[in-house]
Every structure is written in C-alpha cells, then in structure tokens.
Design a protein around this motif. Structure first.
Motif, short mmCIF file in Angstrom:
data_model
loop_
_atom_site.label_atom_id
_atom_site.label_comp_id
_atom_site.label_asym_id
_atom_site.label_seq_id
_atom_site.Cartn_x
_atom_site.Cartn_y
_atom_site.Cartn_z
N ALA A 218 -1.15 12.85 19.37
CA ALA A 218 0.28 12.57 19.56
C ALA A 218 1.11 13.80 19.24
O ALA A 218 0.67 14.70 18.51
N ILE A 219 2.32 13.83 19.81
CA ILE A 219 3.36 14.77 19.41
C ILE A 219 4.27 14.03 18.43
O ILE A 219 4.57 12.85 18.62
N HIS A 220 4.68 14.70 17.37
CA HIS A 220 5.56 14.08 16.38
C HIS A 220 6.79 13.51 17.09
O HIS A 220 7.39 14.16 17.95
N ARG A 221 7.15 12.29 16.72
CA ARG A 221 8.24 11.61 17.44
C ARG A 221 9.56 12.39 17.34
O ARG A 221 10.40 12.32 18.25
N ASP A 222 9.76 13.12 16.24
CA ASP A 222 11.00 13.90 16.12
C ASP A 222 10.98 15.14 17.00
O ASP A 222 12.02 15.81 17.15
N ASP A 223 9.80 15.47 17.58
CA ASP A 223 9.68 16.65 18.44
C ASP A 223 9.58 16.29 19.91
O ASP A 223 9.44 17.17 20.77
N LEU A 224 9.65 14.99 20.23
CA LEU A 224 9.49 14.58 21.63
C LEU A 224 10.61 15.14 22.50
O LEU A 224 10.37 15.58 23.63
N ARG A 225 11.83 15.14 21.97
CA ARG A 225 12.95 15.68 22.76
C ARG A 225 12.75 17.17 23.02
O ARG A 225 13.00 17.66 24.13
N ALA A 226 12.25 17.89 22.01
CA ALA A 226 11.98 19.32 22.18
C ALA A 226 10.87 19.54 23.21
O ALA A 226 10.94 20.47 24.03
N ALA A 227 9.85 18.66 23.20
CA ALA A 227 8.76 18.79 24.17
C ALA A 227 9.25 18.55 25.59
O ALA A 227 8.86 19.27 26.52
N VAL A 228 10.11 17.54 25.77
CA VAL A 228 10.69 17.29 27.10
C VAL A 228 11.55 18.47 27.53
O VAL A 228 11.54 18.88 28.69
N GLY A 229 12.28 19.05 26.59
CA GLY A 229 13.10 20.22 26.91
C GLY A 229 12.24 21.40 27.35
O GLY A 229 12.61 22.12 28.29
N LEU A 230 11.09 21.59 26.71
CA LEU A 230 10.16 22.65 27.12
C LEU A 230 9.69 22.41 28.55
O LEU A 230 9.61 23.35 29.36
N ALA A 231 9.34 21.15 28.86
CA ALA A 231 8.87 20.82 30.20
C ALA A 231 9.95 21.07 31.24
O ALA A 231 9.68 21.60 32.33
N ASN A 232 11.19 20.69 30.91
CA ASN A 232 12.30 20.91 31.86
C ASN A 232 12.56 22.40 32.07
O ASN A 232 12.79 22.85 33.20
N GLU A 233 12.55 23.17 30.98
CA GLU A 233 12.75 24.61 31.10
C GLU A 233 11.63 25.26 31.91
O GLU A 233 11.87 26.17 32.71
N LEU A 234 10.43 24.74 31.72
CA LEU A 234 9.29 25.27 32.47
C LEU A 234 9.48 25.03 33.96
O LEU A 234 9.20 25.90 34.79
N GLY A 235 9.96 23.83 34.31
CA GLY A 235 10.19 23.53 35.72
C GLY A 235 11.28 24.39 36.34
O GLY A 235 11.21 24.74 37.52
N LEU A 236 12.30 24.77 35.55
CA LEU A 236 13.42 25.56 36.06
C LEU A 236 13.12 27.06 36.11
O LEU A 236 13.47 27.74 37.07
N ARG A 237 12.47 27.57 35.06
CA ARG A 237 12.31 29.02 34.92
C ARG A 237 10.88 29.51 35.02
O ARG A 237 10.65 30.71 35.09
N GLY A 238 9.94 28.58 35.00
CA GLY A 238 8.54 28.99 35.11
C GLY A 238 7.88 29.37 33.80
O GLY A 238 6.67 29.54 33.74
N ARG A 239 8.68 29.50 32.72
CA ARG A 239 8.15 29.83 31.40
C ARG A 239 8.99 29.14 30.33
O ARG A 239 10.17 28.88 30.53
#
Length: 272
Positions: free
Chosen positions: A205-226
């Motif tokens: 699991a990912i810590h529940r308090d870090d789920l928003r940060a993980a989603v943000g990483l995924a979104n940034e990855l989709g927009l910028r590639g890194r």
C-alpha cells in the motif's frame, strides 16, 4: 486420446490430444501447464503442472502470486514481445490474445524454451462482479539453446543493454501501471523491506496521507513526461518506508503508457 490441462481452480484450459493407430502406444507428452492472471484482482495463479514445468523447488511451491511476481527473480526471460505483453495487461479487453516463445530459468539451473498462448475473457465472480481474466497454457518445447525463437541468455536488444548498464546499487527500478498505481514488473531485484508480494504479512500500500501526492505525481507525469516526489510505502513488518520516487513516462505500444519508476531510500528511511 485426450488429456485435459486443468488450471489451479480446476477449470479445463486446454487438452493434450494424440491421434494414432489403434493399439499404438502414445509417445511421452511434453510438459505443459495452465495458468491465469486475474487482472481485476492483480493475482496470477499457476497449476501444479506448470510448477513442475518450472522445476520449482518444494520450498517455493505456491500456486497464487501477485501479478508482478510473474517477472521477478529472473524466473521468466522475456522476448522482444515483452512491451506488447505488458500493454495487454495494462489495456486489457475481453477477446485480446497473445502468444510468444520465452525462456524459463528452472530452479535446477536448466534453461527451457516455452511457447505460451493466452486470451483475455470476462468472468463473473461469486459476488456477481465481472472480472477480467487472462487464461493461458505454457508448453515446454525444448532446451533454450536449441530453440532459435527463444530469447538469448544475455541482453541483445539495445533497450535491454541500456537498462542493464544503468543498474545502480541503492536504486530500484520498476514499471508501474499509471491507472491503478500497481506494480507490473521489477527491472532490478525488488527493493528490500517493501511489501509487494501476495503472501506478504502486510498488504502492499501507499500511505493514505500520501495518496494525493501519488495522484499528483501521476498527473504531472502525464503532462510533462517526468515527475519526482516522496511517498511512504508499506514495509514487510507493517511500518512505512519513506522513498524518493523518480518517474518517467514510457510507451508500451502506440496506445498504452506506463511509468518507469526509480525508488531510492529517503534520508531517515522507516517512519511511523
């Protein structure tokens, strides 16, 4: 003469068939085994026949695994179709099919060429939910060294050579499904201490308090590639391990992307 090939849950996945004159003794059957991957549950299962084909040691005999365990510990040596196979897992739809020749590295040291074929189907679970399941059969076709279609024992494709050359102690690379945040494959040995297998005492699991940060990483990855950030992952003892995540967008095929993730232990390591 026909002999069914049963999956771990007892379903018939295929049949050994021999046709010959009456009274003639059928030849010895090549080893073959059935398997399936429940993509909805992220769980793969192997029949006893397949575990025998793999030459699995008795202390490692397990019929069910996390999907990512399929590719771990160099058990399977994939071929040039690997990206296509991963794309099928990420973007699976009922009716999709795949077949290839890979190499199995058995526990006794033998390298065996195997041909497999599989198909994705929809299955209704006991709770009424429709699940996507890939059903397949693997067939031993001889020593890997004598089968031209089998992958060679050392990397020959440029991408494979680059990955091998960039392996660095203290960094663990993996391919992650961006849609589910689930691990698809370790490119190096698994990161020590992190929970990721099906039989782990504590669920990955990912810590529940870090789920928003993980989603943000995924979104940034989709927009910028890194993208880069810090998240806490469940450890095998139930605590949390803080890791630095560096991710790059990678194409599995022209329609399917995933994340190439590099994990590094953060300063301070384990946290409460």
């Amino acid at each position: 003469m026909a002999l069914p090939l049963l999956s771990y849950d007892g379903l018939v996945h295929g049949v050994h068939v021999w046709v010959g004159p009456l009274g003639e003794e059928p030849p010895a059957r090549d080893p073959a085994g059935a398997w399936q991957i429940n993509l909805t549950r992220h769980v793969s299962s192997r029949s006893d026949d397949l575990l025998r084909l793999y030459g699995t040691r008795p202390d490692r005999w397990r019929n069910e695994h996390d999907l990512a365990e399929l590719f771990a510990y160099q058990r399977l040596q994939t071929n040039s179709d690997e990206a296509k196979a991963l794309a099928l897992i990420v973007n699976a739809k009922a009716g999709m099919e795949h077949l290839a020749t890979w190499t199995v590295n058995r526990d006794d040291g033998a390298r065996r060429a195997v041909h497999f074929a599989c198909r994705c189907v929809e299955v209704e679970a006991p709770n009424g939910r429709v699940e996507l399941v890939v059903r397949g059969i693997t067939h031993d076709i001889g020593p890997a060294e004598s089968v031209p279609a089998a992958p060679p024992p050392v990397p020959v494709l440029l991408a494979q050579q680059v990955l091998a050359a960039e392996a660095t102690p203290g960094r663990w690379r993996a391919i992650v499904d961006l849609r589910t945040m689930r691990l698809l494959k370790w490119l190096d040995d698994p990161m020590p201490g992190v929970s990721w297998t099906l039989d782990a005492p504590h669920r990955p699991a990912i810590h529940r308090d870090d789920l928003r940060a993980a989603v943000g990483l995924a979104n940034e990855l989709g927009l910028r590639g890194r993208a880069e950030g810090v998240v806490r992952l469940r450890s095998v003892d139930g605590d949390w391990v803080k890791v630095v995540v560096s991710a790059a967008l990678m194409a599995l095929d022209q329609h399917t992307t995933a994340a190439l993730v590099t994990l590094t232990a953060s300063e301070g390591g384990k946290v409460d």
